[in-house]
Design a protein around this motif. Structure first.
Motif, short mmCIF file in Angstrom:
data_model
loop_
_atom_site.label_atom_id
_atom_site.label_comp_id
_atom_site.label_asym_id
_atom_site.label_seq_id
_atom_site.Cartn_x
_atom_site.Cartn_y
_atom_site.Cartn_z
N ASP A 44 2.16 -4.18 -2.12
CA ASP A 44 1.58 -2.94 -1.44
C ASP A 44 2.35 -2.39 -0.42
O ASP A 44 2.62 -2.96 0.74
CB ASP A 44 0.27 -3.34 -0.55
CG ASP A 44 -0.61 -2.03 -0.34
OD1 ASP A 44 -0.11 -0.98 -0.13
OD2 ASP A 44 -2.01 -2.02 -0.22
N HIS A 72 2.31 0.02 1.57
CA HIS A 72 1.53 0.96 2.65
C HIS A 72 0.27 0.33 3.15
O HIS A 72 -0.74 0.79 2.77
CB HIS A 72 1.31 2.47 1.92
CG HIS A 72 0.88 3.52 2.69
ND1 HIS A 72 1.18 4.81 2.37
CD2 HIS A 72 0.61 3.45 4.30
CE1 HIS A 72 0.80 5.63 3.50
NE2 HIS A 72 0.55 4.81 4.51
N MET A 110 4.57 9.51 0.86
CA MET A 110 3.20 8.65 0.67
C MET A 110 2.18 9.62 0.29
O MET A 110 2.01 10.75 0.65
CB MET A 110 3.53 7.89 2.07
CG MET A 110 4.63 7.28 2.51
SD MET A 110 5.38 6.19 1.09
CE MET A 110 4.61 4.52 1.40
N HIS A 111 1.00 8.62 -0.23
CA HIS A 111 -0.24 9.17 -0.24
C HIS A 111 -0.42 10.74 -0.72
O HIS A 111 -1.16 11.44 0.22
CB HIS A 111 -1.12 8.74 0.93
CG HIS A 111 -0.58 9.08 2.30
ND1 HIS A 111 0.14 10.35 2.62
CD2 HIS A 111 -0.69 8.29 3.48
CE1 HIS A 111 0.15 10.26 3.84
NE2 HIS A 111 -0.21 9.02 4.48
N SER A 122 -2.01 13.61 -2.31
CA SER A 122 -3.47 13.96 -2.29
C SER A 122 -4.00 15.01 -3.16
O SER A 122 -5.32 15.42 -3.51
CB SER A 122 -4.05 13.86 -0.94
OG SER A 122 -3.86 14.95 -0.08
N GLU A 172 4.12 8.55 -4.00
CA GLU A 172 3.01 7.40 -4.03
C GLU A 172 1.67 8.24 -3.88
O GLU A 172 1.42 9.04 -3.64
CB GLU A 172 3.22 6.40 -2.92
CG GLU A 172 1.90 5.37 -2.66
CD GLU A 172 1.95 5.04 -1.08
OE1 GLU A 172 2.25 3.96 -0.72
OE2 GLU A 172 1.52 5.85 -0.22
N CYS A 219 -2.43 6.69 -3.41
CA CYS A 219 -3.29 5.65 -2.80
C CYS A 219 -4.62 5.33 -3.45
O CYS A 219 -5.24 6.41 -3.91
CB CYS A 219 -3.22 5.86 -1.12
SG CYS A 219 -1.61 5.38 -0.41
N GLY A 267 -0.09 2.38 -3.71
CA GLY A 267 -0.31 1.77 -2.39
C GLY A 267 -1.84 1.91 -1.92
O GLY A 267 -2.72 2.36 -2.73
N THR A 268 -1.91 1.33 -0.87
CA THR A 268 -3.60 1.31 -0.41
C THR A 268 -3.86 2.29 0.85
O THR A 268 -4.69 2.94 0.97
CB THR A 268 -4.15 0.00 -0.07
OG1 THR A 268 -3.47 -0.37 1.00
CG2 THR A 268 -4.18 -0.72 -1.25
N ASP A 269 -2.66 2.26 1.82
CA ASP A 269 -3.02 3.02 2.99
C ASP A 269 -4.01 2.29 3.84
O ASP A 269 -4.86 3.13 4.43
CB ASP A 269 -3.01 4.48 3.06
CG ASP A 269 -3.13 5.23 4.38
OD1 ASP A 269 -2.46 4.60 5.10
OD2 ASP A 269 -3.25 6.47 4.54
N HIS A 270 -4.02 1.04 3.83
CA HIS A 270 -5.04 -0.07 4.14
C HIS A 270 -5.11 0.33 5.60
O HIS A 270 -4.11 0.07 6.50
CB HIS A 270 -4.76 -1.26 3.82
CG HIS A 270 -5.53 -2.32 4.51
ND1 HIS A 270 -6.79 -2.52 4.04
CD2 HIS A 270 -5.56 -3.00 5.61
CE1 HIS A 270 -7.50 -3.73 4.90
NE2 HIS A 270 -6.73 -3.94 5.70
N SER A 278 -7.69 -2.96 -4.01
CA SER A 278 -6.76 -2.14 -5.05
C SER A 278 -6.75 -2.66 -6.55
O SER A 278 -6.85 -1.88 -7.40
CB SER A 278 -5.46 -2.16 -4.46
OG SER A 278 -4.98 -3.53 -4.32
#
Length: 458
Positions: A59, A61, A236-237, A239, A271, A273, A319-322, A348
């Motif tokens: 992961d 992120h 990243m992420h 959307s 990426e 998420c 990824g998750t952006d947890h 995930s």
């Protein structure tokens, strides 16, 4: 040292699934064959009949909140959630307190993880307006990348001046990972929402306030700066459907068939998420603040475009952006006061299985985007795929078991999840990180302090 033998296994290798056995010796995969024979009497034998042996997820992120925000999460608590989710390696973001903007602060985080993490760990160095010399001197082999926030963040990490961005991208000795949202658009949309609703803005305004325009404009700027400076960029992420369409022109033809070397060498990649792959606008009335994250979860046609972008290789990694927050700051009915971010690292792999069971992606597409593609893009040494000589990062999944998430299942320190009540179509039985079994029969079974630092070849 005890060896681990995986018996009666269906193993996902680089060439696809195969029946066989795996021998783990120390931190490495020693043998994958039809039959393996341990050379010691100290053997932990795991019967994998009916289960799938997969590479552990990487992961790239997560926000594990330490140091400085331990009331939200710690490396110890969230690395355990990761292990239960089949995530054997994580890369933590720099927006902690203090922000990770110096090599000294980076080393302090690494020391925390060496002491407390249950799974393998890596960290980003944050780019800010005044730390370009730190960026120039950092060893690129010990960081996941340079993280730049062109939109919403905490601390001193916001970097949205065009000249400063050019300087930072040009100085980066490794991949640049970017959060793309345009704050001017967000602020204007927030002002309009307040004019319409006063202090009672409904949560379904979130994808309107943090709109597709704010994402697209910022993503376009990041790409332009990367092209001008020749920097390697990972957005990243993603959307929105609009961003997927934009990124199509930067992906090679037949991107879904590109090699891992080509994934590493690509100049511009992106990426997606877990929240954006799983939820859509219809979930806001039910989840309210528990779905509020940045960038916003948007509309079903965006979600479907993200799925197709993943399938076509336009979006390279999952990824998750947890990003856990304490329950009190997520329960409020006041949209403007609810913190953005949600925990998802524990779910995930179940989400990937769910997308597979729905027929939206193949299992191989989902697993590769969360394992070997991540390792390739970030240059993670000897991880991401199950082959002899690689680190033994393994997750063993039972696809026959369906389970429903309950509040008591949440191991993240925040103790809440938008996935509570969700039924998933697999159960994670065992997790092995760098040759150490950390989850047995769905329960944590190891102590921290045995995890490895990730090493990168940018």
């Amino acid at each position: 040292m005890t060896q681990i033998a995986l018996k009666n296994a269906t193993i996902m290798t680089a060439d696809g699934f195969r029946r066989g056995e795996m021998l783990i010796d120390g931190p490495y995969i020693a043998k994958i064959d039809t039959h393996v024979t341990p050379n010691t009497t100290e053997v932990n034998e795991i019967d994998c009949h009916g289960m799938l042996v997969l590479p552990g997820l990487i992961d790239a992120h997560v926000h594990f909140r330490q140091p400085g925000m331990e009331q939200k999460a710690t490396i110890a608590s969230e690395s355990r959630a990761a292990a239960l989710g089949g995530v054997t390696s994580f890369m933590d973001m720099p927006n902690t307190s203090p922000s990770t903007t110096t090599v000294e602060l980076l080393h302090q985080k690494q020391a925390l993880a060496q002491r407390d993490s249950l799974v393998n760990y890596g960290f980003y160095l944050g780019g800010s307006e005044n730390n370009i010399e730190e960026v120039k001197k950092v060893d690129p082999h010990e960081i996941a990348g340079i993280k730049i926030y062109m939109g919403s963040t905490t601390g001193n990490l916001l970097l949205d001046d065009d000249h400063a961005l050019m300087q930072m991208f040009a100085a980066a000795p490794t991949i640049v990972a970017v959060h793309c949202e345009d704050n001017t658009i967000v602020n204007a949309n927030t002002k309009r929402a307040r004019e319409m609703y006063g202090e009672h803005v409904p949560f379904n305004m979130h994808p309107i306030i943090r709109s597709r325009e704010c994402c697209l404009k910022s993503t376009q700027l990041a790409i332009a700066v990367a092209e001008a400076t020749k920097a390697r960029l990972h957005i990243m992420h993603i959307s929105t459907k609009d961003e997927v369409e934009l990124l199509t022109q930067y992906a090679p033809k037949n991107a879904a068939r590109t090699t891992l070397e080509e994934i590493h060498d690509r100049q511009i990649s992106a990426e997606v998420c877990i929240p954006h792959l799983f939820f859509n606008e219809s979930d806001y009335p039910r989840l309210q603040g528990f779905l509020k994250c940045n960038p916003a979860v948007k509309y079903e046609f965006d979600r479907l475009a993200l799925v197709q972008g993943l399938r076509r290789g336009i979006l390279t990694t999952i990824g998750t952006d947890h990003a856990p927050h304490e329950l009190a700051v997520k329960q409020s009915n006041d949209y403007l006061k609810v913190a953005s971010g949600l925990p998802s690292v524990q779910f995930s792999l179940p989400v990937i299985f769910d997308l597979f069971k729905r027929g939206e992606i193949s299992l191989e597409e989902g697993i590769k985007a969360a394992t070997c593609n991540v390792a390739a893009r970030f240059g993670v040494e000897k991880r991401g795929s199950l082959k002899e000589g690689n680190f033994a990062d393994v997750v063993i999944v039972d696809p026959r078991e369906r389970y429903t998430v309950h509040e008591d299942d949440i191991i993240s320190l925040c103790h809440w999840s938008p996935f509570v009540g969700q039924s998933f179509t697999c159960r994670i039985a065992h997790t092995i990180a760098s040759g150490v079994q950390v989850v047995r029969d769905g329960q944590i079974c190891a102590q921290s302090g045995q995890a490895h630092a990730l090493r990168f070849n940018p």
